[in-house]
Design a protein around this motif. Sequence first.
Motif, mmCIF file in Angstrom:
data_model
loop_
_atom_site.group_PDB
_atom_site.id
_atom_site.type_symbol
_atom_site.label_atom_id
_atom_site.label_comp_id
_atom_site.label_asym_id
_atom_site.label_seq_id
_atom_site.Cartn_x
_atom_site.Cartn_y
_atom_site.Cartn_z
ATOM 1 N N LEU A 106 -105.212 27.105 61.283
ATOM 2 C CA LEU A 106 -106.251 26.136 60.952
ATOM 3 C C LEU A 106 -107.573 26.796 60.579
ATOM 4 C CD1 LEU A 106 -105.504 23.404 63.643
ATOM 5 C CD2 LEU A 106 -104.860 23.439 61.237
ATOM 6 N N LYS A 107 -107.759 28.031 61.015
ATOM 7 C CA LYS A 107 -108.957 28.781 60.635
ATOM 8 C C LYS A 107 -108.767 29.507 59.307
ATOM 9 C CE LYS A 107 -110.770 29.656 65.286
ATOM 10 N NZ LYS A 107 -111.061 30.714 66.296
ATOM 11 N N GLY A 108 -107.530 29.472 58.803
ATOM 12 C CA GLY A 108 -107.256 30.101 57.520
ATOM 13 C C GLY A 108 -107.118 31.607 57.576
ATOM 14 N N ILE A 109 -106.821 32.153 58.760
ATOM 15 C CA ILE A 109 -106.736 33.610 58.886
ATOM 16 C C ILE A 109 -105.286 34.092 59.031
ATOM 17 C CG2 ILE A 109 -109.059 33.924 59.779
ATOM 18 C CD1 ILE A 109 -107.994 33.954 62.572
ATOM 19 N N SER A 110 -104.335 33.164 58.864
ATOM 20 C CA SER A 110 -102.926 33.554 58.813
ATOM 21 C C SER A 110 -102.176 32.510 57.993
ATOM 22 C CB SER A 110 -102.321 33.672 60.222
ATOM 23 O OG SER A 110 -102.222 32.401 60.842
ATOM 24 N N THR A 111 -100.988 32.871 57.545
ATOM 25 C CA THR A 111 -100.172 31.949 56.758
ATOM 26 C C THR A 111 -99.086 31.344 57.639
ATOM 27 O OG1 THR A 111 -98.567 33.631 56.087
ATOM 28 C CG2 THR A 111 -100.541 33.378 54.717
ATOM 29 N N ILE A 112 -98.423 30.313 57.128
ATOM 30 C CA ILE A 112 -97.343 29.674 57.882
ATOM 31 C C ILE A 112 -96.244 30.672 58.202
ATOM 32 C CG2 ILE A 112 -95.481 27.976 57.752
ATOM 33 C CD1 ILE A 112 -97.361 26.152 56.208
ATOM 34 N N ASN A 113 -95.847 31.467 57.207
ATOM 35 C CA ASN A 113 -94.757 32.417 57.424
ATOM 36 C C ASN A 113 -95.129 33.510 58.410
ATOM 37 O OD1 ASN A 113 -93.122 31.032 55.630
ATOM 38 N ND2 ASN A 113 -93.703 32.292 53.876
#
Length: 218
Positions: A106-113
Motif C-alpha cells: 500500500l506504500k508502493g514500495i513492493s509489488t504483488i509478486n
Amino acid sequence: MVLNRMRNTAPSKIQLVTYANSESIIADQFRAIRANIRFLRDEKKDAIFLVTSPGDGEGKSTISANLAVSMAQQKERVLLIDANLRAPIMHTIFKVANKVGLSNLLKGISTINQTITPTDINNLDLLTSGPEVFNPTEILGSQSMSELLNELGSRYDIVLIDSPSVLKTTETRVLANQCQGVVLVINRGKTEVEKAIKSKRVLHLAHANLIGVIMNEK
C-alpha cells in the motif's frame, strides 16, 4: 443467518486443524461453512470476503485461517490477507516471515509478486500484514487498497481478509463495504448480546453485506 456453530476452536487447540487433521469433526464443520458461503456467493462479483468479530479473543483469526485452508482444499485458488495491521497473527499461524506484506504494497514500495507468500498448502497464498504503520485506518481506506483488492480479486478465485474487530477499529468498517460479503464471528461464552447487535448495526451503516455469523463455542 448462522453459517455454523464451531466447537472447541481455541487457537491453542486447533491452529490449522483443517490441514493437520482433515478428517476431524472440526474440519468437517469448516467444510460446512465453506459450502454455505459458496451458496451465498454472487458469481458476477469478485469473491472477496472479510472475517471480523465484535471484540478481541473470539477465535476470528483461527477461523479465517482454517476456512482459507478448507477453501484451498476444494482446488480453488485462495489468497488470505492479514489486514490486522495493529496486531497481526497470520504469519505466526503459518510460520512465515512478516518483513514484507500488505503495508509495503500500500506504500508502493513492493509489488504483488514480491509480497505474496506461497504456503505449504496447495492453492493457498498468504499476504501478511507487513511492518507496523501508524495510520492503519488511512492506509486501508486508501484508493491504493481499493485498487489492490480489485487486482487480487481478478487473480484469485477467493480472497479472504482477516480484519481487526469491528467495534474497536475504524478500518474494518472501511474495508467491509469493499467486499462481497462479511462473516461475523461471535463467541458464545464471551460475546455480549449487545455487542453482537451493535456489530450488525455498524456493518449495516458501513453498507457492508453481512452474509452470516459463525458461533464459536468453547
